[in-house]
Design a protein around this motif. Structure first.
Motif, PDB file in Angstrom:
ATOM      1  N   GLN A  28      40.999  80.838 150.210  1.00 48.12           N
ATOM      2  CA  GLN A  28      41.928  79.791 150.635  1.00 48.12           C
ATOM      3  C   GLN A  28      43.140  79.755 149.711  1.00 48.12           C
ATOM      4  N   ALA A  29      42.901  79.836 148.396  1.00 45.47           N
ATOM      5  CA  ALA A  29      44.008  79.821 147.445  1.00 45.47           C
ATOM      6  C   ALA A  29      44.890  81.050 147.628  1.00 45.47           C
ATOM      7  N   THR A  30      44.282  82.194 147.872  1.00 47.94           N
ATOM      8  CA  THR A  30      45.052  83.422 148.097  1.00 47.94           C
ATOM      9  C   THR A  30      45.893  83.281 149.354  1.00 47.94           C
ATOM     10  N   SER A  31      45.320  82.706 150.394  1.00 43.26           N
ATOM     11  CA  SER A  31      46.061  82.484 151.632  1.00 43.26           C
ATOM     12  C   SER A  31      47.254  81.559 151.397  1.00 43.26           C
ATOM     13  N   ILE A  32      47.011  80.471 150.665  1.00 42.65           N
ATOM     14  CA  ILE A  32      48.094  79.519 150.366  1.00 42.65           C
ATOM     15  C   ILE A  32      49.172  80.194 149.529  1.00 42.65           C
ATOM     16  N   ARG A  33      48.752  80.948 148.497  1.00 42.29           N
ATOM     17  CA  ARG A  33      49.710  81.642 147.639  1.00 42.29           C
ATOM     18  C   ARG A  33      50.505  82.671 148.426  1.00 42.29           C
ATOM     19  N   SER A  34      49.830  83.392 149.318  1.00 43.78           N
ATOM     20  CA  SER A  34      50.531  84.386 150.134  1.00 43.78           C
ATOM     21  C   SER A  34      51.560  83.705 151.026  1.00 43.78           C
ATOM     22  N   LYS A  35      51.183  82.597 151.625  1.00 38.51           N
ATOM     23  CA  LYS A  35      52.084  81.846 152.493  1.00 38.51           C
ATOM     24  C   LYS A  35      53.274  81.319 151.689  1.00 38.51           C
ATOM     25  N   GLU A  36      52.982  80.716 150.524  1.00 41.59           N
ATOM     26  CA  GLU A  36      54.043  80.192 149.671  1.00 41.59           C
ATOM     27  C   GLU A  36      54.945  81.325 149.186  1.00 41.59           C
ATOM     28  N   ASN A  37      54.358  82.468 148.860  1.00 40.85           N
ATOM     29  CA  ASN A  37      55.153  83.608 148.407  1.00 40.85           C
ATOM     30  C   ASN A  37      56.070  84.099 149.522  1.00 40.85           C
ATOM     31  N   ALA A  38      55.533  84.162 150.739  1.00 33.69           N
ATOM     32  CA  ALA A  38      56.356  84.592 151.869  1.00 33.69           C
ATOM     33  C   ALA A  38      57.512  83.609 152.077  1.00 33.69           C
ATOM     34  N   GLU A  39      57.219  82.309 151.996  1.00 31.88           N
ATOM     35  CA  GLU A  39      58.268  81.294 152.139  1.00 31.88           C
ATOM     36  C   GLU A  39      59.298  81.429 151.019  1.00 31.88           C
ATOM     37  N   TYR A  40      58.810  81.608 149.802  1.00 34.04           N
ATOM     38  CA  TYR A  40      59.702  81.745 148.645  1.00 34.04           C
ATOM     39  C   TYR A  40      60.578  82.979 148.794  1.00 34.04           C
ATOM     40  N   THR A  41      59.959  84.092 149.210  1.00 31.42           N
ATOM     41  CA  THR A  41      60.708  85.333 149.370  1.00 31.42           C
ATOM     42  C   THR A  41      61.796  85.171 150.426  1.00 31.42           C
ATOM     43  N   ALA A  42      61.442  84.552 151.553  1.00 32.05           N
ATOM     44  CA  ALA A  42      62.423  84.330 152.619  1.00 32.05           C
ATOM     45  C   ALA A  42      63.533  83.400 152.140  1.00 32.05           C
ATOM     46  N   GLU A  43      63.172  82.317 151.466  1.00 27.53           N
ATOM     47  CA  GLU A  43      64.161  81.360 150.966  1.00 27.53           C
ATOM     48  C   GLU A  43      65.053  81.999 149.916  1.00 27.53           C
ATOM     49  N   THR A  44      64.460  82.802 149.042  1.00 29.12           N
ATOM     50  CA  THR A  44      65.231  83.466 148.001  1.00 29.12           C
ATOM     51  C   THR A  44      66.241  84.436 148.614  1.00 29.12           C
ATOM     52  N   ALA A  45      65.793  85.200 149.594  1.00 24.27           N
ATOM     53  CA  ALA A  45      66.703  86.139 150.249  1.00 24.27           C
ATOM     54  C   ALA A  45      67.855  85.399 150.910  1.00 24.27           C
ATOM     55  N   GLU A  46      67.541  84.295 151.568  1.00 23.39           N
ATOM     56  CA  GLU A  46      68.573  83.493 152.238  1.00 23.39           C
ATOM     57  C   GLU A  46      69.547  82.913 151.231  1.00 23.39           C
ATOM     58  N   LEU A  47      69.013  82.394 150.129  1.00 24.41           N
ATOM     59  CA  LEU A  47      69.881  81.801 149.104  1.00 24.41           C
ATOM     60  C   LEU A  47      70.743  82.862 148.419  1.00 24.41           C
ATOM     61  N   LYS A  48      70.182  84.046 148.221  1.00 22.99           N
ATOM     62  CA  LYS A  48      70.965  85.124 147.608  1.00 22.99           C
ATOM     63  C   LYS A  48      72.123  85.520 148.516  1.00 22.99           C
ATOM     64  N   GLN A  49      71.859  85.558 149.824  1.00 19.91           N
ATOM     65  CA  GLN A  49      72.928  85.867 150.770  1.00 19.91           C
ATOM     66  C   GLN A  49      74.007  84.783 150.745  1.00 19.91           C
ATOM     67  N   ALA A  50      73.562  83.518 150.680  1.00 16.96           N
ATOM     68  CA  ALA A  50      74.517  82.404 150.647  1.00 16.96           C
ATOM     69  C   ALA A  50      75.349  82.450 149.376  1.00 16.96           C
ATOM     70  N   ILE A  51      74.710  82.741 148.250  1.00 21.67           N
ATOM     71  CA  ILE A  51      75.442  82.816 146.979  1.00 21.67           C
ATOM     72  C   ILE A  51      76.436  83.972 147.020  1.00 21.67           C
ATOM     73  N   ALA A  52      76.006  85.098 147.536  1.00 19.75           N
ATOM     74  CA  ALA A  52      76.906  86.252 147.623  1.00 19.75           C
ATOM     75  C   ALA A  52      78.109  85.923 148.501  1.00 19.75           C
ATOM     76  N   ALA A  53      77.857  85.251 149.633  1.00 23.68           N
ATOM     77  CA  ALA A  53      78.966  84.879 150.514  1.00 23.68           C
ATOM     78  C   ALA A  53      79.897  83.896 149.833  1.00 23.68           C
ATOM     79  N   LEU A  54      79.362  82.935 149.118  1.00 24.21           N
ATOM     80  CA  LEU A  54      80.199  81.953 148.410  1.00 24.21           C
ATOM     81  C   LEU A  54      81.000  82.622 147.304  1.00 24.21           C
ATOM     82  N   GLU A  55      80.354  83.549 146.578  1.00 21.57           N
ATOM     83  CA  GLU A  55      81.084  84.235 145.513  1.00 21.57           C
ATOM     84  C   GLU A  55      82.251  85.033 146.101  1.00 21.57           C
TER      85      GLU A  55
END
Length: 174
Positions: free
Chosen positions: A102-129
């Motif tokens: 269960q913890a691995t499943s939660i961590r995997s889900k959170e990691n996937a969310e974090y990875t997606a959010e990080t990629a989106e934020l990196k794109q936004a930062i790059a566009a703003l820069e």
């Protein structure tokens, strides 16, 4: 006169011969009795020793049986205790494995969310820069309309990674 003992056999009377036969028979019987008594005494002694030895062996075996019975009961109790401990530990292992899954499943889900959010934020930062670079380098800060500046400030303020912007870049937006 001749004595009955010393007379030749032929001269003895039939009664004397019978008496002598009875005497001889009595002597043989007494000798047989003594021999048989010796054999009997020897056998009786063997019986007594064997009976005593067997009785001792029976007592020892009875004591061993009681001791083995007690040991068996003790070991059965020990085995039952260990069996219940094993069952408890197996249940704990299963619960731990389920919790890990269960913890691995939660961590995997959170990691996937974090990875997606990080990629989106990196794109936004790059566009703003890029936008800041174009605005600063091309036409200057005066060209920015007040409403556009306010919108960019709000966007940057809402971004959790706004702290990674350089202070001169943030200053240009104000």
């Amino acid at each position: 006169s001749l004595d009955g003992q010393h007379r030749p056999r032929l001269l003895r009377t039939p009664v004397e011969r019978v008496v002598n036969l009875l005497k001889d028979l009595k002597e043989k019987l007494e000798m047989d009795d003594k021999t048989e008594q010796k054999v009997y005494d020897k056998y009786a002694c063997w019986c007594e020793k064997t009976t005593a030895r067997k009785a001792g062996m029976i007592n020892d075996a009875s004591a061993d049986l009681r001791a083995f019975g007690q040991t068996t009961l003790s070991l059965k109790g020990f085995a039952a205790t260990r069996a219940s401990e094993i069952a408890e530990l197996e249940a704990g292992i299963r619960a731990n494995q389920e919790a890990q899954a269960q913890a691995t499943s939660i961590r995997s889900k959170e990691n996937a969310e974090y990875t997606a959010e990080t990629a989106e934020l990196k794109q936004a930062i790059a566009a703003l820069e890029k936008a800041v670079t174009v605005l600063v380098g091309g036409a200057g800060a005066a060209l920015l309309q007040e409403s556009t500046r306010a919108q960019v400030r709000v966007l940057i303020g809402d971004m959790p990674v706004s702290r990674s912007l350089k202070s001169n870049q943030v200053a240009l937006l104000h």
